[in-house]
Design a protein around this motif. Sequence first.
Motif, PDB file in Angstrom:
ATOM      1  N   VAL B  85       0.856  -1.190   0.000  1.00  0.00           N
ATOM      2  CA  VAL B  85       0.000   0.000   0.000  1.00  0.00           C
ATOM      3  C   VAL B  85       0.891   1.238   0.000  1.00  0.00           C
ATOM      4  CG1 VAL B  85      -2.027  -1.030   1.113  1.00  0.00           C
ATOM      5  CG2 VAL B  85      -0.240   0.012   2.539  1.00  0.00           C
ATOM      6  N   VAL B  86       0.409   2.280  -0.670  1.00  0.00           N
ATOM      7  CA  VAL B  86       1.099   3.574  -0.697  1.00  0.00           C
ATOM      8  C   VAL B  86       0.244   4.554   0.088  1.00  0.00           C
ATOM      9  CG1 VAL B  86       1.881   5.489  -2.156  1.00  0.00           C
ATOM     10  CG2 VAL B  86       2.190   3.122  -2.938  1.00  0.00           C
ATOM     11  N   VAL B  87       0.783   5.138   1.145  1.00  0.00           N
ATOM     12  CA  VAL B  87       0.024   6.109   1.929  1.00  0.00           C
ATOM     13  C   VAL B  87       0.468   7.515   1.531  1.00  0.00           C
ATOM     14  CG1 VAL B  87      -0.739   6.833   4.206  1.00  0.00           C
ATOM     15  CG2 VAL B  87      -0.128   4.430   3.809  1.00  0.00           C
ATOM     16  N   GLY B  88      -0.476   8.256   0.964  1.00  0.00           N
ATOM     17  CA  GLY B  88      -0.189   9.580   0.407  1.00  0.00           C
ATOM     18  C   GLY B  88      -0.362   9.519  -1.099  1.00  0.00           C
ATOM     19  N   ALA B  89      -1.424  10.144  -1.609  1.00  0.00           N
ATOM     20  CA  ALA B  89      -1.714  10.063  -3.049  1.00  0.00           C
ATOM     21  C   ALA B  89      -1.427  11.392  -3.735  1.00  0.00           C
ATOM     22  CB  ALA B  89      -3.154   9.615  -3.278  1.00  0.00           C
ATOM     23  N   ASN B  91       1.657  13.824  -5.748  1.00  0.00           N
ATOM     24  CA  ASN B  91       2.348  13.583  -7.020  1.00  0.00           C
ATOM     25  C   ASN B  91       3.281  12.379  -6.968  1.00  0.00           C
ATOM     26  OD1 ASN B  91       1.477  15.760  -8.840  1.00  0.00           O
ATOM     27  ND2 ASN B  91       2.216  17.040  -7.160  1.00  0.00           N
ATOM     28  N   ILE B  92       4.040  12.269  -5.879  1.00  0.00           N
ATOM     29  CA  ILE B  92       4.973  11.142  -5.788  1.00  0.00           C
ATOM     30  C   ILE B  92       4.188   9.843  -5.639  1.00  0.00           C
ATOM     31  CG2 ILE B  92       6.858  10.093  -4.465  1.00  0.00           C
ATOM     32  CD1 ILE B  92       8.013  12.513  -5.597  1.00  0.00           C
ATOM     33  N   GLY B  93       3.170   9.838  -4.789  1.00  0.00           N
ATOM     34  CA  GLY B  93       2.338   8.640  -4.619  1.00  0.00           C
ATOM     35  C   GLY B  93       1.736   8.188  -5.938  1.00  0.00           C
ATOM     36  N   ALA B  94       1.215   9.158  -6.711  1.00  0.00           N
ATOM     37  CA  ALA B  94       0.618   8.824  -8.011  1.00  0.00           C
ATOM     38  C   ALA B  94       1.673   8.278  -8.962  1.00  0.00           C
ATOM     39  CB  ALA B  94      -0.054  10.060  -8.601  1.00  0.00           C
ATOM     40  N   ALA B  95       2.877   8.880  -8.947  1.00  0.00           N
ATOM     41  CA  ALA B  95       3.948   8.400  -9.817  1.00  0.00           C
ATOM     42  C   ALA B  95       4.312   6.958  -9.447  1.00  0.00           C
ATOM     43  CB  ALA B  95       5.171   9.305  -9.712  1.00  0.00           C
ATOM     44  N   LEU B  96       4.324   6.650  -8.160  1.00  0.00           N
ATOM     45  CA  LEU B  96       4.642   5.284  -7.734  1.00  0.00           C
ATOM     46  C   LEU B  96       3.586   4.304  -8.239  1.00  0.00           C
ATOM     47  CD1 LEU B  96       5.849   5.948  -4.067  1.00  0.00           C
ATOM     48  CD2 LEU B  96       7.253   5.542  -6.095  1.00  0.00           C
ATOM     49  N   ALA B  97       2.325   4.761  -8.247  1.00  0.00           N
ATOM     50  CA  ALA B  97       1.242   3.904  -8.742  1.00  0.00           C
ATOM     51  C   ALA B  97       1.432   3.580 -10.226  1.00  0.00           C
ATOM     52  CB  ALA B  97      -0.113   4.582  -8.512  1.00  0.00           C
ATOM     53  N   HIS B  98       2.051   4.490 -10.960  1.00  0.00           N
ATOM     54  CA  HIS B  98       2.273   4.292 -12.399  1.00  0.00           C
ATOM     55  C   HIS B  98       3.598   3.605 -12.716  1.00  0.00           C
ATOM     56  CE1 HIS B  98      -0.945   7.334 -12.997  1.00  0.00           C
ATOM     57  NE2 HIS B  98      -1.119   6.696 -14.129  1.00  0.00           N
ATOM     58  N   PHE B  99       4.434   3.428 -11.699  1.00  0.00           N
ATOM     59  CA  PHE B  99       5.806   2.980 -11.935  1.00  0.00           C
ATOM     60  C   PHE B  99       5.819   1.496 -12.327  1.00  0.00           C
ATOM     61  CE2 PHE B  99      10.057   1.824  -9.964  1.00  0.00           C
ATOM     62  CZ  PHE B  99      10.781   2.292 -11.039  1.00  0.00           C
ATOM     63  N   ARG B 100       6.188   1.233 -13.588  1.00  0.00           N
ATOM     64  CA  ARG B 100       6.125  -0.148 -14.094  1.00  0.00           C
ATOM     65  C   ARG B 100       7.161  -1.071 -13.454  1.00  0.00           C
ATOM     66  NH1 ARG B 100       4.488   2.403 -18.967  1.00  0.00           N
ATOM     67  NH2 ARG B 100       6.649   2.913 -19.410  1.00  0.00           N
ATOM     68  N   GLY B 101       8.279  -0.489 -13.008  1.00  0.00           N
ATOM     69  CA  GLY B 101       9.347  -1.306 -12.415  1.00  0.00           C
ATOM     70  C   GLY B 101       8.876  -2.139 -11.232  1.00  0.00           C
ATOM     71  N   PHE B 102       7.935  -1.616 -10.456  1.00  0.00           N
ATOM     72  CA  PHE B 102       7.450  -2.368  -9.297  1.00  0.00           C
ATOM     73  C   PHE B 102       6.776  -3.662  -9.736  1.00  0.00           C
ATOM     74  CE2 PHE B 102       6.881   1.612  -6.395  1.00  0.00           C
ATOM     75  CZ  PHE B 102       8.246   1.631  -6.178  1.00  0.00           C
ATOM     76  N   GLU B 103       5.790  -3.494 -10.623  1.00  0.00           N
ATOM     77  CA  GLU B 103       4.996  -4.650 -11.078  1.00  0.00           C
ATOM     78  C   GLU B 103       5.906  -5.688 -11.747  1.00  0.00           C
ATOM     79  OE1 GLU B 103       1.388  -6.462 -10.979  1.00  0.00           O
ATOM     80  OE2 GLU B 103       1.754  -4.434 -10.222  1.00  0.00           O
ATOM     81  N   HIS B 105       8.819  -6.445 -11.099  1.00  0.00           N
ATOM     82  CA  HIS B 105       9.653  -7.171 -10.140  1.00  0.00           C
ATOM     83  C   HIS B 105       8.843  -7.822  -9.024  1.00  0.00           C
ATOM     84  CE1 HIS B 105      12.681  -4.824 -12.291  1.00  0.00           C
ATOM     85  NE2 HIS B 105      13.434  -5.864 -12.053  1.00  0.00           N
ATOM     86  N   GLY B 106       7.530  -7.913  -9.228  1.00  0.00           N
ATOM     87  CA  GLY B 106       6.706  -8.663  -8.271  1.00  0.00           C
ATOM     88  C   GLY B 106       6.224  -7.845  -7.090  1.00  0.00           C
ATOM     89  N   PHE B 107       6.326  -6.518  -7.190  1.00  0.00           N
ATOM     90  CA  PHE B 107       5.823  -5.661  -6.118  1.00  0.00           C
ATOM     91  C   PHE B 107       4.501  -5.039  -6.581  1.00  0.00           C
ATOM     92  CE2 PHE B 107      10.467  -5.741  -5.594  1.00  0.00           C
ATOM     93  CZ  PHE B 107      10.548  -6.235  -4.305  1.00  0.00           C
ATOM     94  N   HIS B 108       3.389  -5.512  -6.019  1.00  0.00           N
ATOM     95  CA  HIS B 108       2.068  -5.078  -6.487  1.00  0.00           C
ATOM     96  C   HIS B 108       1.498  -4.003  -5.573  1.00  0.00           C
ATOM     97  CE1 HIS B 108       2.242  -8.352  -9.261  1.00  0.00           C
ATOM     98  NE2 HIS B 108       2.340  -9.246  -8.286  1.00  0.00           N
ATOM     99  N   VAL B 109       1.350  -2.812  -6.110  1.00  0.00           N
ATOM    100  CA  VAL B 109       0.686  -1.758  -5.337  1.00  0.00           C
ATOM    101  C   VAL B 109      -0.811  -2.027  -5.409  1.00  0.00           C
ATOM    102  CG1 VAL B 109       0.249   0.714  -5.117  1.00  0.00           C
ATOM    103  CG2 VAL B 109       2.530  -0.092  -5.775  1.00  0.00           C
ATOM    104  N   VAL B 110      -1.417  -2.379  -4.273  1.00  0.00           N
ATOM    105  CA  VAL B 110      -2.837  -2.759  -4.278  1.00  0.00           C
ATOM    106  C   VAL B 110      -3.752  -1.578  -3.983  1.00  0.00           C
ATOM    107  CG1 VAL B 110      -2.437  -5.195  -3.795  1.00  0.00           C
ATOM    108  CG2 VAL B 110      -2.696  -3.610  -1.875  1.00  0.00           C
ATOM    109  N   SER B 111      -3.270  -0.608  -3.212  1.00  0.00           N
ATOM    110  CA  SER B 111      -4.092   0.586  -3.012  1.00  0.00           C
ATOM    111  C   SER B 111      -3.262   1.757  -2.521  1.00  0.00           C
ATOM    112  CB  SER B 111      -5.259   0.326  -2.055  1.00  0.00           C
ATOM    113  OG  SER B 111      -4.831  -0.362  -0.923  1.00  0.00           O
ATOM    114  N   LEU B 112      -3.822   2.935  -2.792  1.00  0.00           N
ATOM    115  CA  LEU B 112      -3.272   4.185  -2.281  1.00  0.00           C
ATOM    116  C   LEU B 112      -4.192   4.650  -1.164  1.00  0.00           C
ATOM    117  CD1 LEU B 112      -2.975   5.705  -5.830  1.00  0.00           C
ATOM    118  CD2 LEU B 112      -0.985   5.356  -4.384  1.00  0.00           C
ATOM    119  N   TYR B 113      -3.652   5.416  -0.227  1.00  0.00           N
ATOM    120  CA  TYR B 113      -4.473   5.999   0.831  1.00  0.00           C
ATOM    121  C   TYR B 113      -4.217   7.490   0.894  1.00  0.00           C
ATOM    122  CZ  TYR B 113      -5.974   1.490   2.449  1.00  0.00           C
ATOM    123  OH  TYR B 113      -6.568   0.258   2.509  1.00  0.00           O
TER     124      TYR B 113
END
Lengths: 206, 206
Positions: B85-89, B91-103, B105-113
């Motif tokens: 989960v990403v807490v804080g939506a 600009n940086i939080g939104a950029a992390l949600a779009h960041f393809r490198g996470f997905e 490498h097996g890191f799934h962002v399931v929700s923002l808060y």
Amino acid sequence: MRKIAESTVRRLSLYLRFLEDFERQGTETVSSEALATRGGTTSAQVRKDLSFFGSFGKRGFGYSVPELAGRLRDILGLERTYRIVVVGAGNIGAALAHFRGFEQHGFHVVSLYDCDPKKIGQKRNSIPIRDQRRLEADLAKELVDMAIVVTPAGAAQEIVDRLVKAGVKALLNFAPIQLRVPDDVIVKNVSLVLELEALSYGLRNR
Amino acid sequence: MRKIAESTVRRLSLYLRFLEDFERQGTETVSSEALATRGGTTSAQVRKDLSFFGSFGKRGFGYSVPELAGRLRDILGLERTYRIVVVGAGNIGAALAHFRGFEQHGFHVVSLYDCDPKKIGQKRNSIPIRDQRRLEADLAKELVDMAIVVTPAGAAQEIVDRLVKAGVKALLNFAPIQLRVPDDVIVKNVSLVLELEALSYGLRNR
């Protein structure tokens, strides 16, 4: 001045963050214990870190907040401002353009660069996205102190070679590769996947 | 397994990045020299890093790319995926949600808060922004492995206390403060201002 460890420089930045809070609150003096608590370290470490740069504070009276903050800004090279270009106007690049912390601390993002014709000419937070091919021409006209590289990994080294050739001496690299640069160029790396892998390593090996 | 230095873990991640490139290119074997060049280190260091985890490769033949990649993934805990989960939506939080490198490498962002009623209910890259007040209730229902904290500095410790209480054991913190957490919680910090200040220190003290 002696070469000090990177970990010390990082703590000096953290101490400065706290001193800025104290300045905003109008607090006049601060103890090494208070700095230590906020910095996640010991008061002995705080005194040792600050002793690298001469004598501060009086025993029993603590440190003068404005004096110590001013001295840390001087040590960290923050008595001036810096002009920065961001190469790569994707999501992270755009987020950096919007990031208020940079401007607050004297780091001015003056332009973004990208190679996507659809993005070139647009703005992010009033900062223009320029044509990456014009990097050398622009840097020859406008002095820049630092560059932040947020291109894909495959493009990063070529961009960095061009930035270095254009005279940029300090780089913050987000691409997950180890950049090759001349000895007089400073590079710091931020890799978000590496950070998460350090966490997964930690979870796996507890 | 012995506790290994954080710098070693980082190099293992870098070696894995290179091995992934080699895998994509269909390269079967790789020498410690090639890994060293790509990792900005020496072949002796590569052999030393890998020796922590047992015997790899044959003298004169190099390392098997799939075998070494698999072993590094195992060491780094990457044979599984992680829910984040990403807490804080912002600009940086939104950029992390779009960041393809996470997905990738097996890191799934399931929700923002977030706590901003205007943002709650929206999505970023199909990832929902949820009400920060519902953090505990949500985490009680849905297991999460890691949290990324991108709130303002003043809000970060309280959020982290709540995440830790809800059972999160690994945190990536973007707020420029030193978080206090129990011994069994792992924290990595990313502070973009600190990175730029390390550069300004470097420019100032060359």
